[in-house]
Scaffold this active site. Structure first.
Site, short mmCIF file in Angstrom:
data_model
loop_
_atom_site.label_atom_id
_atom_site.label_comp_id
_atom_site.label_asym_id
_atom_site.label_seq_id
_atom_site.Cartn_x
_atom_site.Cartn_y
_atom_site.Cartn_z
CD GLU A 104 -2.89 -1.40 0.48
OE1 GLU A 104 -3.00 -0.58 -0.46
OE2 GLU A 104 -3.63 -2.37 0.63
CG HIS B 221 -4.36 -0.17 5.95
ND1 HIS B 221 -5.72 -0.08 5.85
CD2 HIS B 221 -4.05 -1.42 5.52
CE1 HIS B 221 -6.20 -1.21 5.38
NE2 HIS B 221 -5.21 -2.06 5.17
CG HIS C 274 -7.30 -5.56 8.01
ND1 HIS C 274 -6.69 -6.70 7.56
CD2 HIS C 274 -6.96 -4.59 7.10
CE1 HIS C 274 -6.01 -6.45 6.45
NE2 HIS C 274 -6.14 -5.17 6.16
CG HIS D 157 -9.22 -3.73 2.96
ND1 HIS D 157 -8.51 -3.99 1.81
CD2 HIS D 157 -8.28 -3.69 3.94
CE1 HIS D 157 -7.23 -4.14 2.09
NE2 HIS D 157 -7.07 -3.94 3.38
P1 13P Z 1 1.11 -5.44 3.23
O1 13P Z 1 1.51 -6.71 3.93
O2 13P Z 1 1.64 -5.36 1.82
O3 13P Z 1 1.44 -4.21 4.05
O4 13P Z 1 -0.48 -5.46 3.07
C1 13P Z 1 -1.29 -5.66 4.19
C2 13P Z 1 -2.63 -5.08 3.99
O5 13P Z 1 -3.30 -4.82 4.97
C3 13P Z 1 -3.12 -4.83 2.63
O6 13P Z 1 -4.21 -3.96 2.61
ZN ZN Z 2 -5.34 -4.07 4.55
#
Ligand code: 13P
Ligand code: ZN
Length: 272
Positions: A117, A140, A142, A211
């Site tokens: 990302e 970022h 989840h 997501h």
């Molecule tokens: P990466 O492992 O490439 O950082 O991706 C994790 C992720 O949350 C993708 O949205």
């Molecule tokens: Zn992610």
């Protein structure tokens, strides 16, 4: 060169907060990524000579606002529960040159590459810097309750935001600018990066449907605090929705009064 990079406060905070995020259940497997723009003093201590590190294409190019900056970044595939024990491979620093559309690897990221990302992070930094010169962090992950709310909550960002604000007083205090909502699309693509950037022009938090969440801030704890508050509001929303006897929550006048008390301006048209 850069022998003390792992002593940087930002590296310690990434190590600490990535583990805390995993403990909260927000970062299953390799879920989540973090970037941080080094201060000029932190960057100077690296003694890096531009042009000497491995150069790799950056999807979407280097925005002007990010040229000459050093960025701490988590590696793609990094498990946040392991990150603090393997900084050399799972974290590193890149340099964004004054010219060209590559990034240079400065230190760390051994046998590894920055997060998939990265383009979304770098562009988000540039967009947020235009709104706030103190912008330094993009996070970022989840976060579970926010994610659940994208399944059963409002699907437009105004109603999503107001539903969160009504839950606890801190909502409208911590994210008066509201939440941007990006409809589901494949992650790591120019499409999701472009949609995120557009929404980040006026907000510090963007939710990707089904997501996860992107938050920004002037420090690691600022971005993490925003994430925690948004997820807490979503948790209370889910609990109250499923309780069967829901009160209406903080009404429009209460939200306006709270925003005014803290000197915050709310987006036009969100409240009656
Ligand atoms: P990466 O492992 O490439 O950082 O991706 C994790 C992720 O949350 C993708 O949205
Ligand atoms: Zn992610």
């Amino acid at each position: 060169m850069a022998k003390n990079w792992k002593e940087l406060t930002a590296v310690k905070e990434v190590a600490d907060l990535s583990y805390k995020m995993w403990e909260k259940g927000w970062d299953e497997a390799n879920g989540g990524n973090i970037t941080y723009i080094l201060t000029d003093d932190e960057a100077a201590d690296l003694n890096y000579i531009p042009g000497t590190g491995e150069a790799v294409n950056l999807m979407g190019g280097v925005p002007d606002a990010m040229r000459g900056k050093y960025v701490l970044v988590t590696a793609t595939g990094s498990y946040f529960r392991e990150l603090r024990d393997n900084l050399d491979e799972l974290v590193g620093i890149i340099y964004l040159p004054e010219q060209g559309d590559k990034y240079e690897r400065v230190v760390g990221l051994e046998n590894n590459r920055p997060t998939s990302e990265l383009a979304a992070h770098i562009q988000t930094h540039a967009v947020r810097l235009a709104a706030d010169p103190e912008q330094r962090v993009v996070m970022h992950n989840h976060a579970s309750h926010v994610l659940a709310m994208t399944h059963c909550g409002p699907t437009n960002e105004r109603d999503f935001t107001v539903a969160l604000w009504r839950m606890i007083t801190e909502g409208v205090v911590v994210f008066p600018d509201g939440i941007g909502l990006v409809p589901w699309c494949v992650c790591g693509t120019p499409e999701i990066a472009a949609q995120t950037n557009e929404k980040m022009k006026t907000r510090r938090c963007v939710v990707w449907q089904y997501h996860g969440v992107f938050t920004t801030g002037k420090s690691m704890h600022d971005a993490f605090g925003l994430l925690e508050t948004v997820d807490k509001c979503a948790e209370v929303w889910l609990l109250s929705e499923t309780s069967g006897s829901r009160n209406p929550g903080i009404d429009d006048q209460g939200l306006k009064d709270t925003a005014a008390y803290f000197g915050n301006i709310l987006p036009e048209g969100y409240l009656d």
